[in-house]
Scaffold this motif. Structure first.
Motif, short mmCIF file in Angstrom:
data_model
loop_
_atom_site.label_atom_id
_atom_site.label_comp_id
_atom_site.label_asym_id
_atom_site.label_seq_id
_atom_site.Cartn_x
_atom_site.Cartn_y
_atom_site.Cartn_z
N ALA A 1 -5.01 2.35 -3.96
CA ALA A 1 -3.49 1.81 -3.79
C ALA A 1 -3.68 0.75 -2.20
CB ALA A 1 -1.76 2.38 -3.00
N LYS A 2 -4.96 1.06 -1.94
CA LYS A 2 -4.86 0.59 -0.81
C LYS A 2 -5.96 -1.01 -0.75
CE LYS A 2 -4.26 4.12 3.00
NZ LYS A 2 -4.37 5.63 1.35
N GLU B 1 -2.93 12.57 4.22
CA GLU B 1 -2.53 11.65 5.24
C GLU B 1 -0.70 11.93 5.57
OE1 GLU B 1 -2.59 6.96 4.27
OE2 GLU B 1 -4.73 7.47 3.76
N ASP C 1 0.63 3.98 -2.61
CA ASP C 1 0.35 5.87 -1.99
C ASP C 1 1.67 6.45 -2.69
OD1 ASP C 1 -2.24 5.38 -1.35
OD2 ASP C 1 -1.82 5.16 0.82
N ASN D 1 -8.66 6.27 -0.46
CA ASN D 1 -7.87 6.68 -1.69
C ASN D 1 -8.62 8.20 -2.25
OD1 ASN D 1 -6.66 6.75 -4.45
ND2 ASN D 1 -7.69 6.49 -5.39
N ALA E 1 -4.62 3.84 -9.66
CA ALA E 1 -5.71 3.62 -8.86
C ALA E 1 -6.20 2.19 -8.99
CB ALA E 1 -6.04 4.52 -8.31
N ALA F 1 1.05 -1.45 -0.22
CA ALA F 1 -0.30 -0.09 0.53
C ALA F 1 0.51 1.48 0.44
CB ALA F 1 -0.87 -0.48 0.76
N LEU G 1 0.54 7.35 -5.65
CA LEU G 1 -0.91 8.55 -6.12
C LEU G 1 -0.21 9.98 -5.39
CD1 LEU G 1 -3.60 5.76 -5.71
CD2 LEU G 1 -3.25 6.91 -7.36
N ARG G 2 0.85 10.60 -4.13
CA ARG G 2 0.75 11.00 -3.60
C ARG G 2 2.10 11.77 -4.56
NH1 ARG G 2 0.50 9.40 2.20
NH2 ARG G 2 -1.10 7.85 1.93
#
Lengths: 210, 512
Positions: free
Chosen positions: B484-485, B231, A203, B84, B324, A199, A206-207
């Protein structure tokens, strides 16, 4: 005898000639961070519950780096989130694992000249050791043999950091299914750790992070 | 020897993590740069005046800015509960159900790609005069666009959102130029009178007002990206909301001021006619007359860099949506791969580049005008899709807070989300009703129905696909909206199986 998890991961995640990470520094850093935490789980020092690290009452791990990391976890008990620790450790895991591999004589520093400056890179002292790690995994998986737990975790880290093609090469698609089955059989803490590592890798994309 | 945290040495984990997190300025800057403000003022506003025949563009921006600000109240409040965050479809999956999330994901993918294709036209148009003034050669717009395409395609696989510092300086310069131009236009109004005609709220109630909202959405797209940092914000629950409101405020101000100033400089009665005659050059002709050649040259250069930055932003947005969905396995796994050397969304990036290349070549063969036919039509189509996403997200936010108990105030949980859902829906209906005026096609043109109809078909197919996944591939179904999770590579999922079964119970980690 197999090396510790992070040592194995370092050797298969880095090019044995150029010494650079096969999947980029950022992703290899997360893989190494996952491997270091994985060592602590394997040593029985920590457990993972609901995305958080729980420190267990257990004998001290038999490795200096693992002990230092455990002490750091104890000192910073206010931070328990696995994603946070992965993020934090990914920044420094590489140099720590390199130190350990240098100390054990599995890596040696080499000077290379790049443009005007000289850089130190670290390459395996014995190419066979590095190659054997990957071969060991690919071999057993393609024969559908049960891997020892640390090697299942190692293979899981390979998948989580998208190194299948580099490590398993032509058997990559063939071993996917047996590997998945072995991953599902891992203890919950190790499964959670691999999930968090995967993850974190996704992530980061995506970030907009490296 | 392994202890990097020796007493008196390196900082502890909390402060090391804090140093790695983003503060309000970084997130704000990111969101504003996603909007590419000068592209909007010089390209979209002038073309909007020319094509829609509406002069209420400034008040349209203001109204839409307010609507989006209300929308953002619920949007940023829900963000920490969305695995997400930063992708509209993740909100929709959570609030309106996973099949709706699949449909929304497809809609987002198509809309952002349509935007990107349109902006390629704007780049050709922006760089053409620049190249002519520098080298004295006239190059076809599509050749220039292809050049930009190659650059964007390359950067897209290199995980480069361009050098952050260069981009920051360019963006600041962009905003500054808008201000300088606007002040100059306002100080030298046509006929010696500063007219407030284009700021009259009455324009919002005229026939064709929908075209104003469509244009405004085009300008604001990018505001939604700040929540992606939920986050890793320095102060969770504060950094992202503050940055979102600031960036919305700044862009609203720039758009209202810029578009109003243009109408003042030409006179509200003549702005459509002059925009039609000059295209995006209108702004630079005015600037040349009032501020001299140097300021015009700077403006032209920044217009080109602004469009390029916009291209890169849309490329990455589209690629990340695909990434994603690839990770969730809603799209083939190929789209969930990162490139081997760096963490860029390779599959999505390649898809976007392929679409862009085909589109530019097709437009070149068809002999389309870069700004009117390519930029305006395609970005209007993209805006419509994104506005529809915003409407669906607004309803998803209402639904989420209706069924989930969270500690926030009633204003954040209920009042603002309901207001936002109602007002975005009105805006969408108006845009749809006036879509012929937005596109500048006759009222009976098939195009005005083909584009919304296409979106409708896409949504329905997405819903069907979502329900199909539920019965055929429950594992994929469970990971819809997780980004992604979803953890589909190792196939282990995140957390215990019972947590995984219901994303509504997704527990944000202890920072929340």
């Amino acid at each position: 005898m197999p090396l510790l998890l992070a040592d194995d991961y370092y050797l298969i995640a880095h090019d044995d000639v150029s010494g650079t990470a096969r999947c980029g520094e950022g992703r290899a850093g997360l893989g190494l961070a996952g491997a270091l935490l994985g060592e602590l789980v394997l040593f029985g020092s920590i457990d993972i519950e609901r995305r958080n690290i729980v420190i267990l009452d257990a004998p001290s791990p038999g490795d200096a780096l693992a002990r230092a990391l455990l002490e750091e976890l104890l000192r910073n008990s206010d931070v328990t989130s696995v994603p946070d620790w992965l993020q934090y450790l990914s920044q420094k895991a590489q140099s720590q694992v390199v130190q350990r591999l240098l100390h054990a004589g599995h890596l040696r520093p080499t000077e290379v000249r790049r443009l005007l400056q000289t850089r130190t890179i670290y390459v395996p002292t014995d190419m066979n050791v590095a190659a054997w790690v990957a071969a060991r995994l690919a071999n057993a998986l393609s024969k559908n043999e049960q891997l020892p737990v640390p090697d299942v975790v190692l293979s899981g880290l390979v998948v989580a950091t998208e190194l299948e093609l580099e490590v398993f090469q032509h058997v990559a698609s063939e071993v996917a299914r047996p590997l998945r089955r072995q991953l599902t059989g891992l203890p919950p803490a190790l499964r959670a750790l691999l999930s968090e590592t995967e993850a974190a890798v996704g992530d980061a994309v995506l970030r907009h992070r490296r | 020897m392994f202890n990097a945290n020796a007493p008196g040495g390196a900082p502890d984990v909390t402060s090391a993590l804090a140093a790695d997190r983003l503060g309000v300025p970084a997130v704000t800057y990111f969101a504003i740069s996603m909007c590419a403000p000068f592209t909007v003022v010089a390209g979209a506003v002038t073309t909007g005046y020319a094509i829609t025949g509406q002069i209420g563009i400034p008040i349209g921006f203001l109204a839409m800015g307010v609507v989006l600000a209300v929308f953002c109240v619920g949007y940023v409040t829900m963000a920490p509960y969305v695995p997400n965050a930063g992708a509209f479809n993740a909100y929709i999956a959570k609030g309106l159900g996973r099949p709706a999330g699949v449909a929304a994901g497809w809609l987002a993918l198509v809309s952002y790609n349509a935007m990107q294709v349109g902006v390629y036209g704007a780049f050709g148009d922006a760089a053409q005069p620049l190249i002519k003034s520098w080298f004295g050669v006239e190059i076809a717009w599509w050749v220039i666009s292809l050049g930009a395409w190659a650059l964007v395609a390359f950067l897209g696989t290199q995980h480069i959102d361009l050098n952050g510092k260069i981009l920051a300086v360019l963006m600041a310069a962009e905003c500054l130029v808008i201000l300088v131009y606007a002040v100059s236009f306002l100080l030298q109004p046509a006929g010696g009178v500063v007219s407030f005609e284009t700021l009259d709220p009455a324009h919002l109630f005229e026939p064709g007002a929908g075209a104003l909202f469509s244009l405004a959405i085009l300008g604001f797209v990018g505001f939604e990206t700040a929540v992606v940092f939920s986050e890793e914000a320095k102060v969770s629950g504060r950094t992202v909301p503050v940055a979102t409101y600031i960036s919305l405020g700044v862009t609203t101000l720039l758009y209202v001021l810029g578009s109003w100033a243009i109408s003042v400089a030409t006179g509200p009665g003549r702005v459509a006619e002059m925009a039609r005659a000059n295209g995006s050059e209108l702004v630079f002709h005015l600037a040349q007359d009032q501020l001299g050649v140097a300021m015009m040259g700077i403006g032209r250069f920044l217009y080109a860099t602004s469009v390029l930055a916009g291209l890169i932003a849309f490329h990455n947005a589209a690629a990340r949506y695909a990434f994603a969905m690839g990770r969730e396995r809603v799209l083939p796994a190929f789209f969930g791969q990162t490139s081997s050397r760096n963490s860029s969304p390779r599959g999505g990036s390649i898809l976007q580049s392929a679409l862009g290349l085909v589109a530019i070549i097709a437009f070149a063969i068809a002999g389309l005008h870069p700004l009117r036919d390519v930029f305006f039509i395609w970005t209007s189509a993209g805006s419509l899709g994104i506005l529809l996403l915003i409407v669906l997200t607004a309803f998803a936010i209402v639904s989420f807070f209706a069924k989930t108990l969270t500690p926030e105030s009633a204003w954040k949980r209920t009042i603002a989300p309901v207001l936002a859902a109602a007002s975005t829906l009105v805006a969408f209906v108006l845009v749809l009703a006036n879509f012929d005026k937005t596109l500048d096609v006759p009222a009976n043109s098939p195009l005005r129905w083909v584009i919304p109809g296409g979106y409708l078909v896409l949504l329905l197919l997405g819903l069907v696909w979502g329900f199909r996944l539920r019965s055929r591939k429950p594992r994929v179904y469970a990971s819809i909206g997780l980004g992604a999770k979803s953890v589909t590579r190792t196939g282990l999922g995140l957390g215990r199986p019972e947590d995984q079964a219901d994303t509504a119970k997704f527990a944000p980690i202890n920072r929340y």
